[in-house]
Structure formats: C-alpha cells, structure tokens
Design an enzyme around this catalytic site. Sequence first.
Site: not given
Length: 670
Positions: A360, A389, A407, A409, A411, A495, A541
């Site tokens: 992000c 991570r 991911q 991913d 945004h 979320k 997100h």
Amino acid sequence: MAAPTVTVAGPAGERAEVPAGATVADALAELGLRKGQIVVAKADGELVDLDAPVDGGEVLEPVPADTDEGRHVLRHSVAHVMAQAVTDLFPEAKFAIGPPVADGFYYDFDVDRPFTPEDLAAITDRMHEIIRENQAFRRRELSVDEALEVFADQPYKREIIEQAAAGESTDEAAGDAAPGAAISVYENVRPDGTVWPDLCRGPHLPTTKWVPAFELQRVAGAYWRGRNDNPMLQRIYGTAWESKKALKAHLHRLEEARKRDHRVLGRDLDLLSFPEELGTGLAVWHPRGGVVRQAMEDYARDEHARRGYESVYTPHIGKSHLWETSGHLEFYAESMYPPIEMDERAGGHTDAYYPKPMNCPFHVLVYKSRTRSYRELPLRLFELGTVYRYELSGVVHGLLRARGFTQDDSHLFCAPEQVVEEAQGIIDFTLDLYRDFGFTDGPSRVALSTRPEKAATVGSDEGWAAAEDALRRALDASGLEWVTDEGEGAFYGPKIDFQITDAIGRAWQLTTVQVDFNLPERFDLSYVGADGAQHRPMMIHRALFGSLDRFFAILLEHYAGAFPTWLAPVQAVVVPIADRHAAYGHEVAAALGARGLRAEVDDSDETMGAKIRKHQVGKVPYQLIVGDDEVEAGTVAVRPRVGEQRKGVPLATFTDDLATEVAERHPPQA
RNA sequence: GCCGGGAUAGCUCAGCUGGCAGAGCAGCCGCCUUGUAAGCGGCAGGUCAGGGGUUCGAAUCCCCUUCCCGGCUCCA
C-alpha cells in the site's frame, strides 16, 4: 400401591406414562425411541444423561452415537477416560481442560516432563483397562466450597470454579462449568469403589464401556487458556468414534488429506520445492508449477485490465521513513523483516531499508506523484506485488503460510461517495473469480471485521463508523449472507473477508477488502474537486486471491493435483504405440501447440502400459494414443484422465474441443 | 517465538543394545517395438542435514545450528 406417574413426550408427539423418578433411558424405551446406539438424550432441546431422572412434561429425543452431538458426547467422555488414565500413571499431573473438538478431543496436563510416544502407548493401555472396568459416569452437583475441596490439589480446576463462582463467563471451549450454575462434577467409579472426579458440565456416556473406538494421536504444547504469557501445558490429542469401522474410515480420510498436501503434490508433480538452503517459508517454482502460476497471473492481469484497473510496478524495499508514515513500524513491525542498514550519511546517520510486508505505501506514492483531479477517480492501481513477512518460525506451513509471497494487490483511490459502489464492484469481481477457478458454490463465509483494539488511537470514531457502514451497504447490496467479526479489522480500517470451502470441506480465507481512511490522512493525500477545492480521497485495499502462492496451494489441494485443463501444466500427452508412430505423434503435438495448447510426446523406451500409468499418476487431463489405425486415418484415440476412451477422433476435432475447453475454463471431470 | 517429534540416495523407507551404509521406485545405458495403470537386464547414485563432543571405533550416544512435521499464539 402404584408409584405416581408422569408424562413424557417424543419429538413426533409420542406420549408415555412413566413412574416418577424414572430415568431418561427408561422413558425413551417406554416411548419406543430407544433403538440403535443411543448415547445420550435431549430433554426439551438440552443434552442430558441417559440416567438422569425425568421431571415429567418434557419432550425427549434420543441422540444416536453416529450424529455430531452423539460423537461430541462420546469424545468428551473419552477425554475423561484419558485424563483418568494420565492421573493414574502420573499422579503428580495437574489436569486443565479436555473438550471435544472437530473430529476428536484433547486434554491439557501440567506435568513435570513432556509425554513421550511410549507414554501415549501406556496411557492407551490404561484407557482400555478403564473401559473394560465399565466405570459409571456419575453426576453430582456441588456447592462452590465442596467443589473447591474436591479439587484441592488441582489449581486449574480451582481457577475455573472460582471464575464460575464469580459469575465470569468461562471459556466456552472448556465446557467445564457454566457461570452461575451449581458446579457439576462427574465421577468415574472404579471397581474398588473409589472415584476419579472431573469438573464437567456433561452430559456423558452411562459408563466407560460405551466407548467403542478411540485412538490417541499426538502430543503438543498449548498455553493455558490459549494465552502465550501463561504456562505451557502438554496437550494430548485423540479421536473417538461410534465404531471401529468409523474410526478406521476417519484415519483413512486423514491419510487421503495427507496425500493432497500441496507440499507432497508439489514435489511429486514437479511443481515447486522448498529447498533447505533457501530458508524457512521460501519456495522455488519449477517449470510445471510456473505454467499454472502464469495461467493464474494471465487471468488476473486480463481481468483487472478489463475492469478498469491499471498496472503499476513497485520495488521490494523502502526506507524506514515511509513505514513510519504509513504506521507499519508502529503497528506491524513484528511481522516485518529487519531493515537493511546502508548509506552512511554525515554525522553517522544511516538509512534503513525494510523489505515490504504490504504494497500500500508504494501505491500511495504513485498516487502522490502529482496533483490528482476528481475526474481521475476512482483510480485503481493493480500490482502482482511480492511481499515479505517475518512469520514466526513455528507457523510457517508450505505456501499456505510463507515468508515471501505475491499478492494480486490493488489500491483503489476514490471519493467518499464512491466507496460503496467500488466495494460492490470488488465483490462482483470476487464472485466471478471463484466461479472461474471452480469454486462454483461461491464463498462459504463472508465476514465484516470491525475496528480492532490496537487501532483505538487510529483515526476518528466517525471515520471508522463511516467506513464500516460503507462495507455494510456493499454487502447488503450483494445479496450475500454475511456475519460480523467484532474487532478483527486491520489497524487502518475495517475489512470484508471471504472464505471458500474446498473439496474435502476445509475452509480457507482468501479475499480481503479493506476500507482505509487513515493512510490518505497519514500521507496527506488529496484531489481537486469540481469545486476547485482540495478533498481527501478514501482508499480501498483488496486482494482477491489473497496470495497467489496460497491460492495455488489451495487449488492444488482442492483438485488433489488434477487441475482443470486450462490450468494443467501439461494438457495432453501423446503416447505412440511403437517407435514407428513417433513422427505422427510429434505432428499431433505440434498441431496442438500451434493452437496454444500444452502438449508433449512420450517417445520414451517404455511400454505403452507404463507410459499410460505414468501420465495417469501425473494427472494429465488427456492422453492421446496413436498407433497404426490413427496414423492411417489422421485421428487420435482420446483417453481422458476420467471417463471413457474415444477412439478414432479426428485430430482437428480434438484440437477444437480442447481449445474450447481451455478457453471456457471448464472445471475438471469428477 | 513457545512445546514436542524428526532429518539415512531424487522419493518412500530398512539399518536392533555403537563394529564394512542397504532395498524398492525414480534416473542413466542396453535389449524388447509394444493397443490402454508398472517388460527384462545392467550401471550409477551417500560428507547418514551441518558443526562440535564422548569412544579403540558413531548413521547409532551427548551438545549446538539449520531445516521439516504436529500443536499453541498469530495470519494472506
């Protein structure tokens, strides 16, 4: 003089008169309901012991052993038997809680030394003795003081009793005491008349002899009450079933699940591996795994482009200042890899670069690269972003819990009034994706996760409420059933989480959609509105696969390695019967390759029986057998992985059919 | 991170209380030329995870490290 009688009823309206003080078992017999393997009963919907007295007026229902509730009671009773066996063999052991769980039970003990496999065998033997002794489970109701006396040397039991006495709700999973109620204790009565008591809500089997089949499975550490600042107890897991046959079937299912393990299939099918030299939680993808992954990535890129997302690319590391601004160093540092210190400046100051645990902040930087107009919103930035991570070493589990993963991913930057519509669009996208990958039943669980405690200082109450409300409205508009998980949100916003259930009934968390009004503030994001003034955008997100790696593993286990054809690493293998058919075999493969299909020729020195077995085990969707007949006629004999062989299929026909199957992403045959 | 169990050929595993490292499958070579789930023969393959210790001698016993498995806590 006849004893006074009371009336009891059955669930279908059966009625019977029984003597006052009769047992539930007798009443069920009188109702004609005591048939088969009945282990416990329900009185007005509440589980009760078979030898409990009836009051009169209640509706009684038998609970057979082969039902969820029946097994629950059975397993709970076996947990008691195990605890007695442990205390018989280890008199100094303090026992904590021992509830039934899905497919089994456990019991936690505080012992001087951990249990060994030999201990488990000895405990099992002692359990068989206890079962043979036919010990009754005798229920007693005690006052708090009496109960504390009974468990004078059992500190964990005393803690539960004291908590119940204080009216605090006890851990439901413990199942050991209900708040406020009298303390109930079940005593196992040994042949010599002594008893082994356990604090328990019940109900239980009438006697230990009613245990048909059990097996102790493993020992594991577990924190008392599940909190990692509490002492670690030794937990023994076991399973118990209504028959030896059912136990065997369960153990067989476990074996089948093990064969689906993506780490095993990943190796056997030459898809990927976890080299020891590389490090915990890190995988390398082999060419065949790469084919599947690339198909997933192609799908993601195409679908995102079609839905108005724009691709961006960002690096893997970023300076500490970025992570300070985003809040990750404050709220997420324990999951981040340690920084790379470099670039010493004047005065000894160094820059610290952190590998990214999320994408992000980088996408925020793309947004911030210039002034944004309301005309650009919603701006949907998409990246197959690889994150790192620092997962605790004990939790790493193949691709399902890795330390590096990618991911899908995005945004989305939008005006506040666009949030609901964007969230709806994401939900639609998600449902399409599940369908295309074969989860045609859609999500098995959808949850709205609200503000967590750790975010008490993040954002305003109104901001959180507005964000949660936007997600609620999008969920309601979707028509999906959903639940609320209080306090399970991310540190920057609420979320929506989606779960799917795989072919053998396991639930997996995939998609997450998170509304964020905090990062835009932290990074002071703005856009110029139609009014010419500066406005604050909202961010969403979202990752639909969640993690490509994890989703791949779920697919692999869901399909047990037999991917749908559109994802299969090799879609067809040509098997020439003899060397003289190899040239035609290569022609067939080339024809398929020319249509973008993945075909190989097995012109190895093996017999065709061996080749067919090899590719069947290798889960290839189609084998094309070619011999004299096929060469002559320009056909193939199509041997699908599942189903009947079709001989004499013209090559062009098969090619068209396969191309259609791939283009339409057909699910695999059963 | 914590608790426990592990690591022997690419894979699955045998190797007993310390005494010459093995099998099957996979791989490679050759023979066989095949019609629907394992043809035959041969060859090669090992720092017994890595390091240290005990011992005349360690795959085997002890310690440390790495990695894996099952849980707990946590999570995409």
